[in-house]
Design an enzyme around this catalytic site. Structure first.
Site, PDB file in Angstrom:
ATOM      1  CG  ASP A   1      -2.716 -10.692  -0.155  1.00 22.52           C
ATOM      2  OD1 ASP A   1      -3.719 -10.098   0.263  1.00 22.52           O
ATOM      3  OD2 ASP A   1      -1.979 -10.235  -1.049  1.00 22.52           O
TER       4      ASP A   1
ATOM      5  CG  HIS B   1      -4.853  -8.047  -4.986  1.00 23.51           C
ATOM      6  ND1 HIS B   1      -5.458  -8.648  -3.910  1.00 23.51           N
ATOM      7  CD2 HIS B   1      -3.550  -7.869  -4.635  1.00 23.51           C
ATOM      8  CE1 HIS B   1      -4.565  -8.824  -2.942  1.00 23.51           C
ATOM      9  NE2 HIS B   1      -3.389  -8.361  -3.354  1.00 23.51           N
TER      10      HIS B   1
ATOM     11  CB  CYS C   1      -4.770  -4.646   1.366  1.00 24.03           C
ATOM     12  SG  CYS C   1      -3.857  -3.699   2.593  1.00 24.03           S
TER      13      CYS C   1
HETATM   14  P1  HMG Z   1       1.907   1.717  14.972  1.00 26.76           P
HETATM   15  O1  HMG Z   1       0.655   1.812  15.763  1.00 26.76           O
HETATM   16  O2  HMG Z   1       2.405   2.951  14.273  1.00 26.76           O
HETATM   17  O3  HMG Z   1       3.071   1.060  15.854  1.00 26.76           O
HETATM   18  O4  HMG Z   1       1.700   0.559  13.905  1.00 26.76           O
HETATM   19  P2  HMG Z   1       4.129   1.683  16.842  1.00 26.76           P
HETATM   20  O5  HMG Z   1       5.481   1.376  16.303  1.00 26.76           O
HETATM   21  O6  HMG Z   1       3.768   3.116  17.181  1.00 26.76           O
HETATM   22  O7  HMG Z   1       3.879   0.799  18.161  1.00 26.76           O
HETATM   23  C1  HMG Z   1       2.638   0.838  18.869  1.00 26.76           C
HETATM   24  C2  HMG Z   1       2.504  -0.437  19.684  1.00 26.76           C
HETATM   25  O8  HMG Z   1       2.426  -1.561  18.798  1.00 26.76           O
HETATM   26  C3  HMG Z   1       3.691  -0.708  20.609  1.00 26.76           C
HETATM   27  O9  HMG Z   1       3.179  -1.370  21.763  1.00 26.76           O
HETATM   28  C4  HMG Z   1       4.534  -1.706  19.828  1.00 26.76           C
HETATM   29  O10 HMG Z   1       5.309  -2.570  20.631  1.00 26.76           O
HETATM   30  C5  HMG Z   1       3.440  -2.514  19.151  1.00 26.76           C
HETATM   31  P3  HMG Z   1       2.987  -0.574  23.156  1.00 26.76           P
HETATM   32  O11 HMG Z   1       4.352  -0.038  23.451  1.00 26.76           O
HETATM   33  O12 HMG Z   1       2.005   0.513  22.825  1.00 26.76           O
HETATM   34  O13 HMG Z   1       2.454  -1.637  24.047  1.00 26.76           O
HETATM   35  N1  HMG Z   1       3.931  -3.113  17.891  1.00 26.76           N
HETATM   36  C6  HMG Z   1       3.754  -4.404  17.563  1.00 26.76           C
HETATM   37  N2  HMG Z   1       3.137  -5.429  18.202  1.00 26.76           N
HETATM   38  C7  HMG Z   1       3.154  -6.635  17.549  1.00 26.76           C
HETATM   39  N3  HMG Z   1       3.748  -6.834  16.366  1.00 26.76           N
HETATM   40  C8  HMG Z   1       4.361  -5.841  15.719  1.00 26.76           C
HETATM   41  C9  HMG Z   1       4.383  -4.568  16.329  1.00 26.76           C
HETATM   42  N4  HMG Z   1       4.897  -3.381  15.941  1.00 26.76           N
HETATM   43  C10 HMG Z   1       4.617  -2.510  16.916  1.00 26.76           C
HETATM   44  N5  HMG Z   1       4.958  -6.075  14.545  1.00 26.76           N
HETATM   45  C11 HMG Z   1       2.510  -1.178  12.461  1.00 26.76           C
HETATM   46  C12 HMG Z   1       2.726   0.248  12.960  1.00 26.76           C
HETATM   47  C13 HMG Z   1       3.468  -1.391  11.305  1.00 26.76           C
HETATM   48  C14 HMG Z   1       2.817  -2.148  13.591  1.00 26.76           C
HETATM   49  C15 HMG Z   1       1.038  -1.335  12.016  1.00 26.76           C
HETATM   50  O14 HMG Z   1       0.736  -0.302  11.131  1.00 26.76           O
HETATM   51  C16 HMG Z   1       0.735  -2.647  11.374  1.00 26.76           C
HETATM   52  O15 HMG Z   1       0.806  -3.683  12.015  1.00 26.76           O
HETATM   53  N6  HMG Z   1       0.378  -2.644  10.057  1.00 26.76           N
HETATM   54  C17 HMG Z   1       0.124  -3.837   9.314  1.00 26.76           C
HETATM   55  C18 HMG Z   1      -0.797  -3.570   8.156  1.00 26.76           C
HETATM   56  C19 HMG Z   1      -0.973  -4.818   7.349  1.00 26.76           C
HETATM   57  O16 HMG Z   1      -0.717  -5.930   7.776  1.00 26.76           O
HETATM   58  N7  HMG Z   1      -1.479  -4.651   6.094  1.00 26.76           N
HETATM   59  C20 HMG Z   1      -1.719  -5.745   5.210  1.00 26.76           C
HETATM   60  C21 HMG Z   1      -0.467  -6.350   4.639  1.00 26.76           C
HETATM   61  S1  HMG Z   1       0.201  -5.432   3.268  1.00 26.76           S
HETATM   62  C22 HMG Z   1      -0.640  -6.051   1.875  1.00 26.76           C
HETATM   63  O17 HMG Z   1      -1.600  -6.758   2.004  1.00 26.76           O
HETATM   64  C23 HMG Z   1      -0.106  -5.722   0.505  1.00 26.76           C
HETATM   65  C24 HMG Z   1       0.623  -6.903  -0.161  1.00 26.76           C
HETATM   66  O18 HMG Z   1      -0.223  -8.050  -0.268  1.00 26.76           O
HETATM   67  C25 HMG Z   1       1.088  -6.526  -1.572  1.00 26.76           C
HETATM   68  C26 HMG Z   1      -0.013  -5.867  -2.421  1.00 26.76           C
HETATM   69  O19 HMG Z   1      -1.062  -6.521  -2.666  1.00 26.76           O
HETATM   70  O20 HMG Z   1       0.194  -4.715  -2.801  1.00 26.76           O
HETATM   71  C27 HMG Z   1       1.852  -7.305   0.649  1.00 26.76           C
HETATM   72 MG    MG Z   2      -1.666  -8.390  -1.854  1.00 26.05          MG
END
Ligand code: HMG
Ligand code: MG
Length: 299
Positions: A14, A207, A238
């Site tokens: 994070d 946060h 985030c």
């Molecule tokens: P998407 O574009 O909808 O993915 O993203 P998709 O399923 O349509 O796939 C598109 C392409 O991405 C495909 O490749 C997949 O293979 C690839 P292509 O066929 O086009 O070559 N793909 C991946 N590649 C690597 N690793 C993966 C993966 N998944 C699909 N895991 C997705 C959907 C979920 C992947 C995207 O939205 C994403 O990565 N989001 C992450 C956002 C994030 O990290 N946010 C911050 C963390 S949450 C947070 O901070 C809150 C927390 O701290 C608690 C709080 O404070 O509240 C936890």
């Molecule tokens: Mg967080």
């Protein structure tokens, strides 16, 4: 009630996911190893999300590849889907964190899914994880408010928490994603959730956008909460919630808990040193107040 408080360090994930600079992998590893040496027993190292969505986490495989594991420590990685789980497993990860939210709007922006879709995908991940003997933790974001939809009711949070426990999560972390909670709202959330779930399986993840994070921790321990997420140096945020700033700093959390008489098993000096090593590679000072005060302390 126990005087032991459990701290989950989320700084490497994070804390660093929101940095503009890409931090070199060896620097991240030194940060991680320093925090574990300080006494941290559960630490979130990175996320196996799409590197286009969060470029700072693109070295997730390298982090696990070069990790020096210490017995008794749980090393978590955030995974958003089956692809992320498979990457995590190939990298040698044996504890994953799934993350969804109480707000539809945030879930769409953050992981491009509805809440129901995310839970369906997580059911598949959890099934694989349980078969593989991998521990599964859950997160619910936007527990108090959503940057797009506004205020969130604790009853809506409770529904998502229930789903994550139904998937077999060993604990669920309650994210104040944009750092707007106040002690009064903490009381309401703990009151509603405490009627449905054992407090010992819930984690507070504050946060500090409005400067209330330490007050919220103090209120939470008073109410019987014993598990907290924090980020060394107070980094965090985030990328899909622009109004979010850093997590409650691990130093600030430890200082508060120590002075309230709680035992965390974590050494502040060593946390400060680990954060200091990282800070040399950042383009800005660390947000933690205790970090600054600790270095110049006279008492
Ligand atoms: P998407 O574009 O909808 O993915 O993203 P998709 O399923 O349509 O796939 C598109 C392409 O991405 C495909 O490749 C997949 O293979 C690839 P292509 O066929 O086009 O070559 N793909 C991946 N590649 C690597 N690793 C993966 C993966 N998944 C699909 N895991 C997705 C959907 C979920 C992947 C995207 O939205 C994403 O990565 N989001 C992450 C956002 C994030 O990290 N946010 C911050 C963390 S949450 C947070 O901070 C809150 C927390 O701290 C608690 C709080 O404070 O509240 C936890
Ligand atoms: Mg967080």
């Amino acid at each position: 009630m126990s005087d032991r408080v459990y701290v989950t360090e989320v700084g490497p994930r994070d804390g660093l996911q929101n940095e503009n600079l890409i931090i070199p992998t060896p620097v991240k590893l030194a940060f991680i190893h320093g925090l574990v040496d300080a006494g941290i027993e559960q630490i979130e190292l990175t996320s196996f999300v799409h590197p286009r969505w969060v470029p700072t986490m693109a070295d997730a495989e390298e982090i696990f590849g070069a990790l020096e594991r210490k017995p008794g420590v749980r090393y978590l990685a955030l995974v958003p889907n089956v692809r992320g789980y498979e990457r995590a497993r190939s990298a040698g990860c044996d504890a994953v964190a799934l993350f969804t939210a109480a707000s539809e709007a945030f879930t769409r922006k953050n992981i491009n899914m509805t809440i129901a879709e995310s839970l369906e995908i997580f059911a598949a991940v959890a099934k694989r994880a349980h078969a593989d003997g991998v521990a599964v933790r859950g997160y619910v974001s936007t527990v108090y408010a959503c940057p797009f939809a506004g205020k969130i009711e604790p009853e809506a949070v409770a529904e998502v928490v229930q789903c994550l426990f139904d998937l077999g999560c060993y604990e669920v972390s309650l994210g104040d994603t944009i750092g707007v909670a106040t002690p009064a709202e903490v009381r309401r959330v703990v009151d509603v959730l405490g009627k449905r779930f054992p407090l010992d399986k819930l984690v507070m993840h504050f946060h500090d956008t409005w400067g209330m994070a330490v007050a919220n921790v103090a209120q939470s321990v008073e109410l019987g909460m014993r598990r907290f997420d924090s980020s060394a140096g107070g980094l965090g945020g985030c990328p899909y919630a622009r109004s979010a700033t850093g997590n409650v700093a691990t130093e600030d959390l430890l200082y508060l808990l120590q002075h309230l008489g709680y035992d965390t098993g974590v050494d502040i000096d060593q946390v400060v040193a680990a954060a200091e090593g990282l800070a040399r590679h950042l383009a800005h000072p660390l947000p933690s107040r205790v970090h600054k005060a600790w270095k110049g302390r006279v008492i």
